[in-house]
Design a protein around this motif. Sequence first.
Motif, PDB file in Angstrom:
ATOM      1  N   ALA A 276     -72.050  -8.192 -11.284  1.00  0.00           N
ATOM      2  CA  ALA A 276     -70.852  -7.553 -10.736  1.00  0.00           C
ATOM      3  C   ALA A 276     -69.813  -8.593 -10.364  1.00  0.00           C
ATOM      4  O   ALA A 276     -68.601  -8.394 -10.588  1.00  0.00           O
ATOM      5  CB  ALA A 276     -71.221  -6.712  -9.516  1.00  0.00           C
ATOM      6  N   ARG A 277     -70.229  -9.709  -9.787  1.00  0.00           N
ATOM      7  CA  ARG A 277     -69.284 -10.760  -9.402  1.00  0.00           C
ATOM      8  C   ARG A 277     -68.630 -11.396 -10.611  1.00  0.00           C
ATOM      9  O   ARG A 277     -67.423 -11.649 -10.629  1.00  0.00           O
ATOM     10  CB  ARG A 277     -70.001 -11.813  -8.562  1.00  0.00           C
ATOM     11  CG  ARG A 277     -70.337 -11.346  -7.137  1.00  0.00           C
ATOM     12  CD  ARG A 277     -71.169 -12.339  -6.396  1.00  0.00           C
ATOM     13  NE  ARG A 277     -71.383 -11.923  -5.020  1.00  0.00           N
ATOM     14  CZ  ARG A 277     -72.233 -12.537  -4.177  1.00  0.00           C
ATOM     15  NH1 ARG A 277     -72.943 -13.586  -4.616  1.00  0.00           N
ATOM     16  NH2 ARG A 277     -72.355 -12.110  -2.946  1.00  0.00           N
ATOM     17  N   ARG A 278     -69.431 -11.670 -11.634  1.00  0.00           N
ATOM     18  CA  ARG A 278     -68.868 -12.266 -12.850  1.00  0.00           C
ATOM     19  C   ARG A 278     -67.877 -11.323 -13.509  1.00  0.00           C
ATOM     20  O   ARG A 278     -66.833 -11.730 -14.018  1.00  0.00           O
ATOM     21  CB  ARG A 278     -69.983 -12.650 -13.813  1.00  0.00           C
ATOM     22  CG  ARG A 278     -70.732 -13.914 -13.431  1.00  0.00           C
ATOM     23  CD  ARG A 278     -71.475 -14.494 -14.605  1.00  0.00           C
ATOM     24  NE  ARG A 278     -72.536 -13.611 -15.070  1.00  0.00           N
ATOM     25  CZ  ARG A 278     -73.791 -13.655 -14.650  1.00  0.00           C
ATOM     26  NH1 ARG A 278     -74.141 -14.570 -13.737  1.00  0.00           N
ATOM     27  NH2 ARG A 278     -74.699 -12.846 -15.118  1.00  0.00           N
ATOM     28  N   ALA A 279     -68.199 -10.034 -13.502  1.00  0.00           N
ATOM     29  CA  ALA A 279     -67.287  -9.061 -14.085  1.00  0.00           C
ATOM     30  C   ALA A 279     -65.989  -8.999 -13.304  1.00  0.00           C
ATOM     31  O   ALA A 279     -64.900  -8.874 -13.888  1.00  0.00           O
ATOM     32  CB  ALA A 279     -67.952  -7.690 -14.105  1.00  0.00           C
ATOM     33  N   ALA A 280     -66.075  -9.125 -11.981  1.00  0.00           N
ATOM     34  CA  ALA A 280     -64.872  -9.080 -11.155  1.00  0.00           C
ATOM     35  C   ALA A 280     -63.995 -10.312 -11.387  1.00  0.00           C
ATOM     36  O   ALA A 280     -62.762 -10.230 -11.347  1.00  0.00           O
ATOM     37  CB  ALA A 280     -65.278  -9.003  -9.671  1.00  0.00           C
ATOM     38  N   MET A 281     -64.643 -11.452 -11.639  1.00  0.00           N
ATOM     39  CA  MET A 281     -63.900 -12.709 -11.860  1.00  0.00           C
ATOM     40  C   MET A 281     -63.167 -12.697 -13.193  1.00  0.00           C
ATOM     41  O   MET A 281     -62.115 -13.343 -13.339  1.00  0.00           O
ATOM     42  CB  MET A 281     -64.849 -13.899 -11.797  1.00  0.00           C
ATOM     43  CG  MET A 281     -65.434 -14.140 -10.398  1.00  0.00           C
ATOM     44  SD  MET A 281     -66.682 -15.443 -10.388  1.00  0.00           S
ATOM     45  CE  MET A 281     -65.690 -16.851 -10.968  1.00  0.00           C
ATOM     46  N   THR A 282     -63.700 -11.996 -14.173  1.00  0.00           N
ATOM     47  CA  THR A 282     -63.084 -11.990 -15.503  1.00  0.00           C
ATOM     48  C   THR A 282     -61.990 -10.947 -15.638  1.00  0.00           C
ATOM     49  O   THR A 282     -61.290 -10.897 -16.646  1.00  0.00           O
ATOM     50  CB  THR A 282     -64.140 -11.726 -16.582  1.00  0.00           C
ATOM     51  OG1 THR A 282     -64.793 -10.486 -16.315  1.00  0.00           O
ATOM     52  CG2 THR A 282     -65.176 -12.856 -16.573  1.00  0.00           C
ATOM     53  N   GLN A 283     -61.844 -10.100 -14.625  1.00  0.00           N
ATOM     54  CA  GLN A 283     -60.836  -9.030 -14.705  1.00  0.00           C
ATOM     55  C   GLN A 283     -59.508  -9.483 -14.104  1.00  0.00           C
ATOM     56  O   GLN A 283     -59.450 -10.355 -13.267  1.00  0.00           O
ATOM     57  CB  GLN A 283     -61.341  -7.776 -13.968  1.00  0.00           C
ATOM     58  CG  GLN A 283     -62.504  -7.117 -14.684  1.00  0.00           C
ATOM     59  CD  GLN A 283     -62.995  -5.879 -13.937  1.00  0.00           C
ATOM     60  OE1 GLN A 283     -62.606  -5.632 -12.798  1.00  0.00           O
ATOM     61  NE2 GLN A 283     -63.873  -5.123 -14.592  1.00  0.00           N
TER      62      GLN A 283
END
Length: 283
Positions: A276-283
């Motif tokens: 979830a954190r990685r997905a948030a960083m890439t958005q």
Amino acid sequence: MNRADASPWIETLVESHDEVLELWIGNESKLLPQRGLASAAEIRDQCSALLCVMIEALQKSNSFDADDAAWAPVRAHLAEVSTRQARRGFSAMETATFVFSIKAPLVAHARRLIGDMSSLSALIRSLSLLIDSLGLHTAETYGRSRDEIVRRQQLELLELSTPVIQLWPRVLALPLIGTLDSSRAQIAMENLLHKIVATGAIAVVIDITGVPAFDTLVAQHLLKTVAAARLLGAKCVISGMRPYTAQTIVDLGIDLSQVVTKSTLRDAFVVALNWARRAAMTQ
């Protein structure tokens, strides 16, 4: 008995509605209130309503045949009564007895007004067949209503046994407890997929700690759930992998190589949180 021969009695029945009702309530009130399922006022209203539709059907019908079109409103009314009684916890016997109990006051009323024994016997026989038929119709309707209630309760229990929990923004958990059969697996998958869409989740923890037996069927259900979640953009991690579970998977030749697995819920949550954190960083 010929319907025309009964016309005089039916007309007096209209005028004697209250008298017949009091006779009926006197008998019926002895049957239902003991368990607190119906008050005296409810019994009176229920008896009065049925008596009214029966008198109306007697006036319109050309026979004492419960299948006659004129008796359709009575059958419909009894269907509603059956459904209501089933929902409130009345037994099938209590529900049918409510209908059968109207026979005694109607017969008592007929005995007071009809002096000819031949005509009285014919009327009583016709009334008995009519009310018996209506009672059986009520029992059948009650059975269908009760079956539907049980089926709906089973579905509700299945849904309660497969809750989808939001652990973190965009992180869901699906704890599975007990035997995972096809019905539960289908409901679990549907609940999870709807929740993924509703929350925009990208990580799901499927916990199988509470699943007592892990076999090929359970594995297939899990793989289908993981694949369906992936199509909606959510990754899944399975937690609760214990030594004997891992050994069973190997012995059965089940391929879970494409699925991330962890032994504890804590470890699985860490994995999901990182996704979830990685997905948030890439958005």
